[in-house]
Design a protein around this motif. Structure first.
Motif, mmCIF file in Angstrom:
data_model
loop_
_atom_site.group_PDB
_atom_site.id
_atom_site.type_symbol
_atom_site.label_atom_id
_atom_site.label_comp_id
_atom_site.label_asym_id
_atom_site.label_seq_id
_atom_site.Cartn_x
_atom_site.Cartn_y
_atom_site.Cartn_z
ATOM 1 N N TYR A 145 17.797 6.192 10.980
ATOM 2 C CA TYR A 145 17.054 5.326 10.045
ATOM 3 C C TYR A 145 18.024 4.653 9.066
ATOM 4 O O TYR A 145 17.901 3.471 8.751
ATOM 5 C CB TYR A 145 15.999 6.155 9.315
ATOM 6 N N LYS A 198 18.785 0.735 8.379
ATOM 7 C CA LYS A 198 18.711 0.090 7.048
ATOM 8 C C LYS A 198 19.990 -0.710 6.776
ATOM 9 O O LYS A 198 19.937 -1.811 6.236
ATOM 10 C CB LYS A 198 18.524 1.133 5.925
ATOM 11 N N ARG A 240 -7.556 -5.469 3.470
ATOM 12 C CA ARG A 240 -7.904 -4.831 2.209
ATOM 13 C C ARG A 240 -8.549 -5.855 1.305
ATOM 14 O O ARG A 240 -8.250 -7.044 1.395
ATOM 15 C CB ARG A 240 -6.649 -4.265 1.515
ATOM 16 N N ALA A 275 7.828 -2.770 2.595
ATOM 17 C CA ALA A 275 7.340 -2.176 3.857
ATOM 18 C C ALA A 275 8.533 -1.589 4.574
ATOM 19 O O ALA A 275 9.660 -2.064 4.450
ATOM 20 C CB ALA A 275 6.683 -3.246 4.723
ATOM 21 N N THR A 276 8.273 -0.542 5.337
ATOM 22 C CA THR A 276 9.340 -0.011 6.175
ATOM 23 C C THR A 276 8.728 0.502 7.461
ATOM 24 O O THR A 276 7.611 1.005 7.471
ATOM 25 C CB THR A 276 10.133 1.101 5.448
ATOM 26 N N SER A 307 -0.430 -5.834 4.102
ATOM 27 C CA SER A 307 -0.717 -4.550 4.748
ATOM 28 C C SER A 307 -1.162 -4.854 6.172
ATOM 29 O O SER A 307 -1.676 -5.944 6.442
ATOM 30 C CB SER A 307 -1.851 -3.840 3.991
ATOM 31 N N ARG A 308 -0.994 -3.886 7.073
ATOM 32 C CA ARG A 308 -1.516 -4.106 8.425
ATOM 33 C C ARG A 308 -3.031 -4.075 8.428
ATOM 34 O O ARG A 308 -3.671 -4.659 9.280
ATOM 35 C CB ARG A 308 -0.961 -3.044 9.383
ATOM 36 N N ASP A 355 1.245 -7.828 10.512
ATOM 37 C CA ASP A 355 2.028 -6.745 11.094
ATOM 38 C C ASP A 355 3.445 -7.245 11.387
ATOM 39 O O ASP A 355 3.636 -8.165 12.180
ATOM 40 C CB ASP A 355 1.355 -6.268 12.391
ATOM 41 N N LEU A 356 4.409 -6.640 10.740
ATOM 42 C CA LEU A 356 5.801 -7.075 10.899
ATOM 43 C C LEU A 356 6.381 -6.656 12.246
ATOM 44 O O LEU A 356 7.433 -7.127 12.647
ATOM 45 C CB LEU A 356 6.660 -6.503 9.762
ATOM 46 N N PHE A 365 13.563 9.438 -3.318
ATOM 47 C CA PHE A 365 12.429 9.475 -4.242
ATOM 48 C C PHE A 365 12.018 10.949 -4.466
ATOM 49 O O PHE A 365 12.195 11.795 -3.588
ATOM 50 C CB PHE A 365 11.232 8.710 -3.666
ATOM 51 N N SER A 417 0.835 -1.215 0.000
ATOM 52 C CA SER A 417 0.000 0.000 0.000
ATOM 53 C C SER A 417 0.864 1.258 0.000
ATOM 54 O O SER A 417 0.339 2.371 -0.075
ATOM 55 C CB SER A 417 -0.869 0.017 1.264
ATOM 56 N N GLY A 418 2.175 1.113 0.108
ATOM 57 C CA GLY A 418 3.063 2.271 0.251
ATOM 58 C C GLY A 418 3.378 2.901 -1.098
ATOM 59 O O GLY A 418 2.966 2.415 -2.160
ATOM 60 N N GLN A 419 4.103 3.982 -1.016
ATOM 61 C CA GLN A 419 4.485 4.742 -2.204
ATOM 62 C C GLN A 419 5.136 3.860 -3.280
ATOM 63 O O GLN A 419 4.727 3.843 -4.432
ATOM 64 C CB GLN A 419 5.531 5.738 -1.699
ATOM 65 N N LEU A 420 6.136 3.116 -2.886
ATOM 66 C CA LEU A 420 6.857 2.261 -3.833
ATOM 67 C C LEU A 420 6.116 0.947 -4.057
ATOM 68 O O LEU A 420 5.927 0.506 -5.195
ATOM 69 C CB LEU A 420 8.262 1.982 -3.285
HETATM 70 N N1 LIG Z 1 11.452 7.562 0.327
HETATM 71 C C1 LIG Z 1 12.658 7.570 -0.235
HETATM 72 O O1 LIG Z 1 13.172 8.600 -0.675
HETATM 73 C C2 LIG Z 1 13.426 6.252 -0.360
HETATM 74 C C3 LIG Z 1 14.631 6.206 -1.061
HETATM 75 C C4 LIG Z 1 15.307 4.991 -1.198
HETATM 76 C C5 LIG Z 1 14.782 3.848 -0.622
HETATM 77 N N2 LIG Z 1 13.616 3.936 0.079
HETATM 78 C C6 LIG Z 1 13.090 2.712 0.687
HETATM 79 O O2 LIG Z 1 11.969 2.291 -0.058
HETATM 80 C C7 LIG Z 1 11.115 1.518 0.784
HETATM 81 C C8 LIG Z 1 9.679 1.958 0.584
HETATM 82 O O3 LIG Z 1 9.554 3.300 0.993
HETATM 83 P P1 LIG Z 1 8.161 4.082 0.795
HETATM 84 O O4 LIG Z 1 8.508 5.522 0.797
HETATM 85 O O5 LIG Z 1 7.400 3.487 -0.347
HETATM 86 O O6 LIG Z 1 7.421 3.722 2.161
HETATM 87 P P2 LIG Z 1 5.958 4.158 2.605
HETATM 88 O O7 LIG Z 1 5.212 4.836 1.514
HETATM 89 O O8 LIG Z 1 6.118 4.880 3.925
HETATM 90 O O9 LIG Z 1 5.235 2.777 2.868
HETATM 91 C C9 LIG Z 1 5.558 2.016 3.969
HETATM 92 C C10 LIG Z 1 4.743 0.728 3.911
HETATM 93 O O10 LIG Z 1 5.148 -0.086 5.014
HETATM 94 C C11 LIG Z 1 3.995 -0.730 5.536
HETATM 95 N N3 LIG Z 1 4.258 -0.958 6.937
HETATM 96 C C12 LIG Z 1 4.689 -0.065 7.862
HETATM 97 N N4 LIG Z 1 4.830 -0.669 9.057
HETATM 98 C C13 LIG Z 1 4.471 -1.969 8.883
HETATM 99 C C14 LIG Z 1 4.410 -3.083 9.754
HETATM 100 N N5 LIG Z 1 4.714 -2.991 11.052
HETATM 101 N N6 LIG Z 1 4.007 -4.267 9.252
HETATM 102 C C15 LIG Z 1 3.671 -4.397 7.927
HETATM 103 N N7 LIG Z 1 3.718 -3.362 7.056
HETATM 104 C C16 LIG Z 1 4.113 -2.168 7.530
HETATM 105 C C17 LIG Z 1 2.839 0.235 5.280
HETATM 106 O O11 LIG Z 1 1.680 -0.537 5.023
HETATM 107 P P3 LIG Z 1 0.268 -0.414 5.814
HETATM 108 O O12 LIG Z 1 0.204 0.980 6.388
HETATM 109 O O13 LIG Z 1 -0.754 -0.692 4.761
HETATM 110 O O14 LIG Z 1 0.356 -1.482 6.833
HETATM 111 C C18 LIG Z 1 3.252 0.936 3.986
HETATM 112 O O15 LIG Z 1 2.695 0.300 2.865
HETATM 113 C C19 LIG Z 1 11.657 1.684 2.204
HETATM 114 O O16 LIG Z 1 12.392 0.545 2.572
HETATM 115 C C20 LIG Z 1 12.584 2.885 2.107
HETATM 116 O O17 LIG Z 1 13.649 2.833 3.046
HETATM 117 C C21 LIG Z 1 12.924 5.088 0.203
#
Ligand SMILES: NC(=O)c1ccc[n+]([C@@H]2O[C@H](COP(=O)([O-])OP(=O)(O)OC[C@H]3O[C@@H](n4cnc5c(N)ncnc54)[C@H](OP(=O)(O)O)[C@@H]3O)[C@@H](O)[C@H]2O)c1
Length: 259
Positions: free
Chosen positions: A111, A115, A37, A70-71, A33-34, A49-50, A137, A11-14
């Motif tokens: 953070y 990672k 859906r 997920a993160t 997803s937590r 839930d991780l 991103f 459900s997240g951005q990526l």
């Molecule tokens: N943002 C950047 O600029 C960037 C750059 C390089 C790499 N990254 C990496 O790319 C990855 C994705 O980033 P993003 O920006 O797409 O993240 P995001 O939009 O914040 O999405 C995070 C996702 O993690 C899930 N989540 C959070 N806690 C959870 C838990 N306890 N159990 C299960 N699911 C959980 C959420 O799902 P629900 O809420 O539906 O549970 C959500 O879908 C990350 O690893 C990040 O470090 C990001």
């Protein structure tokens, strides 16, 4: 029939774009997803839930690959450990694809350190894995600059970004997931390394504003490591979608669809 691919953070951005891309390629997808859906054609949603481990055994059961999008900003290592252990207990050895960030080994942010520790945990787990580090991103860079752009004179720290589009990163992750496990692969960056001033000008132009920019030193240890370019991968300018293209698409509901 092809084995299912689990996308955590579907459900997240990526993760959302990864799911869409896999579905377009008619790969069988399970997404975590937590929240509960509704499953749709080609995507089976599973709740878990991780952080607590709830539902993760069911999520990993029978999958051949996990793309971990997920993160958990506070518990990255623990959540990765939960995923790895659940995969082990399931008796499977799925290919685990992990997305990390360029510079996690050089930039002293909590953070990023988590990672890096998660990367090491995966590498030492004995699981077949692939680790891809991406640059920031577009949305993150826009958020960082948007705060400054609200001020009458816009402060721009003296460092650079190489913003990348999640569609480009998602395409690379899917390609990696469909191949053999490779350990850590070459970093993945946006199409160009750009100064914050240049990116702030693009953001102002996209919103029809014209403001004066003032260059400020990058603050603190984290700022200084950014100033050295630790967040960049200039030799891997692989993404194609520019920051301007991304900004132009904002507000258009279909813009982020799989192309
Ligand atoms: N943002 C950047 O600029 C960037 C750059 C390089 C790499 N990254 C990496 O790319 C990855 C994705 O980033 P993003 O920006 O797409 O993240 P995001 O939009 O914040 O999405 C995070 C996702 O993690 C899930 N989540 C959070 N806690 C959870 C838990 N306890 N159990 C299960 N699911 C959980 C959420 O799902 P629900 O809420 O539906 O549970 C959500 O879908 C990350 O690893 C990040 O470090 C990001």
């Amino acid at each position: 029939m092809a084995e299912q691919i689990l996308v955590t953070g579907g459900s997240g951005q990526l993760g959302r774009v990864v799911v869409e891309r896999l579905r377009a390629a008619q790969a069988p997808v399970r997404a975590l997803s937590r929240r509960r859906r509704r499953s749709s054609e080609g995507v089976e949603w599973t709740a878990g839930d991780l952080r607590t481990g709830r539902g993760i055994d069911v999520a990993v059961a029978g999958v051949g690959t996990v793309i971990h999008c997920a993160t958990d900003y506070r518990r990255e290592v623990e959540t990765v450990r939960t995923l790895v252990e659940a995969a082990r207990w399931s008796g499977q050895t799925p290919h685990l694809v992990y997305v990390s960030i360029v510079g996690v080994d050089k930039i002293p942010m909590g953070y990023y350190q988590a990672k890096l520790a998660a990367e090491k945990l995966i590498a030492g787990s004995g699981m077949p894995h692939t680790i891809l580090r991406a640059t920031q991103f577009h949305a993150l860079v826009r958020t960082i600059l948007a705060g400054a752009a609200r001020l009458p004179v816009v402060p721009v720290p003296k460092f650079r970004f190489q913003p990348v589009d999640v569609r480009d990163v998602a395409a690379r992750l899917v390609e990696l997931a469909q191949g053999e496990p490779q350990g850590r692969v070459a970093d993945f960056g946006g199409p160009a390394v750009r100064t914050t001033a240049d990116l702030a000008r693009a953001l102002l132009a996209a919103s029809g504003k014209d403001k004066r920019l003032v260059s400020v030193p990058a603050p603190g240890r984290i700022g200084r490591s950014y100033a050295t370019g630790a967040n960049l991968a200039p030799e891997h300018a692989d993404g194609v979608v520019t920051f301007e293209q991304y900004l132009a698409e904002q507000g258009k509901p279909t813009a982020l669809r799989y192309r």
